[in-house]
Enzyme design. Structure first.
Site, PDB file in Angstrom:
ATOM      1  N   HIS A  18       0.837  -1.204   0.000  1.00 59.71           N
ATOM      2  CA  HIS A  18       0.000   0.000   0.000  1.00 59.71           C
ATOM      3  C   HIS A  18       0.874   1.259   0.000  1.00 59.71           C
ATOM      4  O   HIS A  18       0.705   2.153  -0.848  1.00 59.71           O
ATOM      5  CB  HIS A  18      -0.914  -0.005   1.223  1.00 59.71           C
ATOM      6  CG  HIS A  18      -1.830   1.169   1.294  1.00 59.71           C
ATOM      7  ND1 HIS A  18      -3.120   1.144   0.804  1.00 59.71           N
ATOM      8  CD2 HIS A  18      -1.657   2.418   1.786  1.00 59.71           C
ATOM      9  CE1 HIS A  18      -3.683   2.321   0.992  1.00 59.71           C
ATOM     10  NE2 HIS A  18      -2.811   3.116   1.590  1.00 59.71           N
ATOM     11  N   GLU A  19       1.818   1.315   0.928  1.00 54.02           N
ATOM     12  CA  GLU A  19       2.669   2.494   1.027  1.00 54.02           C
ATOM     13  C   GLU A  19       3.632   2.581  -0.149  1.00 54.02           C
ATOM     14  O   GLU A  19       4.021   3.679  -0.556  1.00 54.02           O
ATOM     15  CB  GLU A  19       3.434   2.484   2.348  1.00 54.02           C
ATOM     16  CG  GLU A  19       2.548   2.475   3.591  1.00 54.02           C
ATOM     17  CD  GLU A  19       1.538   3.616   3.618  1.00 54.02           C
ATOM     18  OE1 GLU A  19       1.808   4.675   3.010  1.00 54.02           O
ATOM     19  OE2 GLU A  19       0.473   3.446   4.230  1.00 54.02           O
ATOM     20  N   HIS A  22       1.985   4.634  -2.838  1.00 49.97           N
ATOM     21  CA  HIS A  22       2.129   6.069  -2.575  1.00 49.97           C
ATOM     22  C   HIS A  22       3.547   6.530  -2.893  1.00 49.97           C
ATOM     23  O   HIS A  22       3.750   7.556  -3.563  1.00 49.97           O
ATOM     24  CB  HIS A  22       1.845   6.370  -1.100  1.00 49.97           C
ATOM     25  CG  HIS A  22       0.416   6.171  -0.690  1.00 49.97           C
ATOM     26  ND1 HIS A  22      -0.651   6.659  -1.417  1.00 49.97           N
ATOM     27  CD2 HIS A  22      -0.124   5.558   0.397  1.00 49.97           C
ATOM     28  CE1 HIS A  22      -1.780   6.361  -0.796  1.00 49.97           C
ATOM     29  NE2 HIS A  22      -1.488   5.679   0.288  1.00 49.97           N
TER      30      HIS A  22
END
Length: 419
Positions: A18-19, A22
């Site tokens: 997920h990170e 980003h």
């Protein structure tokens, strides 16, 4: 211990991917990423590479990528502020020491008259004992040093809010997007290693001592008829068997060059109050890279729709908040799934990844979906919403989410440990 390891690996993978979404798209947009964190709270492991600090934190409740410009920048050099400057060979400021200046013998201590550390990158000021105003150019990768801790400055073009709306939106959307990508990859790997179920009316692996095995059926038998009814696909086979719990049926199968009629009595299984028949046999499988990719996409789509359906039931009140699970509930579920084997654990991780992606896309403050909602409003208005107002909304939203997390965790503790 196995459950703890499985939970840490699954949680770490979900948050990392997920990170990573980003992080990658923020870097592609040219945004300075100060920190890439897995977990929240105190640091338990940290190292720095290039301009980013990578940390693992104590509490397993998420993670974050700290992008320059999302929060107020570190130091505002106002007129009258005294700062120590360390210049490089080009007479460009490389370090700005805020305090403990005596640790750096080669500093030029300057009283600031004017400074711009975002756009023009300069400091104007007076050195100690000098009356002449000096101008110092600041390097784009210069750092502040405060209490011995170095923090790189962020020129305006490297800050989050300097980027185009599409770049900012993509940097935020990429987090949930990577959770769907991870789920697809995991399902595809399962399909590649374990095989993909097919719709052929052929018997796959048989359970030991199941009705099928006891009746003399074998793996690879191709079912033509059940009680005279034509069977053309696996779904036809299971549908007929389920309709005859504890009733003898006659299965006509082709085995090699032979056609056999074998009687079998499906045993009864209770599914949510309904009794169905089963004979203890799996569907046939096929191992193929293309089939595995198709399986990955189909499973990702299926679970995405299923989770959205469950969310709809939550909104309409068909089930309550008591049915939700937090970290404790997920841990206990992982404990159960881990006992079933690696493929079940992988499937569970993929489902959790989809769930995390969907939850983060909900248009709620403090979540990625809430930030995307503000970007949508910005696109309609033609200008961004006041950052302080947006920040307050996200702060309140984060507080409410933490409260929800506490309630859900308490429900999990009561459900698993106090009953």
């Amino acid at each position: 211990m196995n459950t703890v390891i499985a939970f840490i690996i699954i949680f770490g993978a979900l948050v990392f991917f997920h990170e990573l979404g980003h992080f990658v798209f923020a870097k592609r947009a040219g945004i300075l990423c100060r920190e890439f964190a897995i977990g929240m709270g105190p640091k338990i492991l940290a190292f720095k590479r290039n301009e980013t600090q990578y940390t693992i934190r104590l509490l397993p409740i998420g993670g974050y990528v700290r992008m320059a410009g999302e929060d107020p920048e570190m130091v505002d050099l106002k007129p009258g502020f005294r700062v120590g400057l360390l210049l490089n060979q080009d007479e460009t400021v490389q370090k700005m020491v805020v305090n403990n200046k005596d640790r750096y013998p080669n500093l030029r201590v300057v009283e600031v008259a004017e400074a711009d550390i975002e756009k023009e990158l300069y400091i104007k000021g007076y050195e100690e004992g000098e009356d002449q105003l000096q101008t110092y150019k600041i390097a784009r990768d210069a750092v502040f040093v405060e209490d011995g801790v170095e923090s790189q400055i962020a020129p305006w073009d490297r800050q989050f809010n300097s980027k185009k709306l599409s770049q900012r939106a993509m940097a935020i959307f990429a987090g949930p997007m990577m959770n769907f990508v991870l789920a697809f990859i995991v399902f595809a790997v399962i399909g590649l290693l374990q095989g993909v179920p097919t719709q052929e009316p052929e018997l796959g692996e048989l359970l030991d001592n199941g009705p099928a095995a006891q009746a003399g059926l074998l793996e690879g038998d191709r079912v033509q008829q059940i009680d005279g009814q034509e069977i053309d696909a696996w779904n036809d086979l299971t549908s007929v068997i389920q309709q005859h719990p504890n009733e003898e049926i006659t299965m006509t199968v082709v085995r090699g060059e032979e056609t056999l009629s074998i009687n079998v009595t499906p045993e009864v299984q209770d599914i949510e109050g309904a009794e169905i028949g089963i004979i203890g046999v799996y569907s046939p499988i096929e191992k193929s890279p293309l089939k595995a990719l198709s399986f990955g996409a189909e499973q990702t789509y299926f679970w995405t729709v299923t989770i959205f359906d469950l969310l709809g039931q939550l909104v309409t009140g068909q089930f309550t908040i008591d049915a939700l699970s937090g970290p404790v509930g997920i841990y206990k579920s992982t404990e159960v799934v881990a006992q079933s084997g690696i493929y079940y654990l992988m499937r569970w991780g993929a489902i959790l990844s989809i769930n995390l992606g969907i939850m983060n896309l909900l248009p709620l403050p403090a979540l990625d979906g809430g930030r995307l909602l503000f970007f949508g409003v910005e696109a309609l208005r033609g200008k961004p919403i006041d950052r302080q107002k947006e920040g307050m909304v996200h702060f309140v939203g984060f507080a409410l989410l933490m409260l929800l997390m506490i309630v859900v965790t308490w429900n999990d503790i009561q459900r698993f440990f106090l009953q």
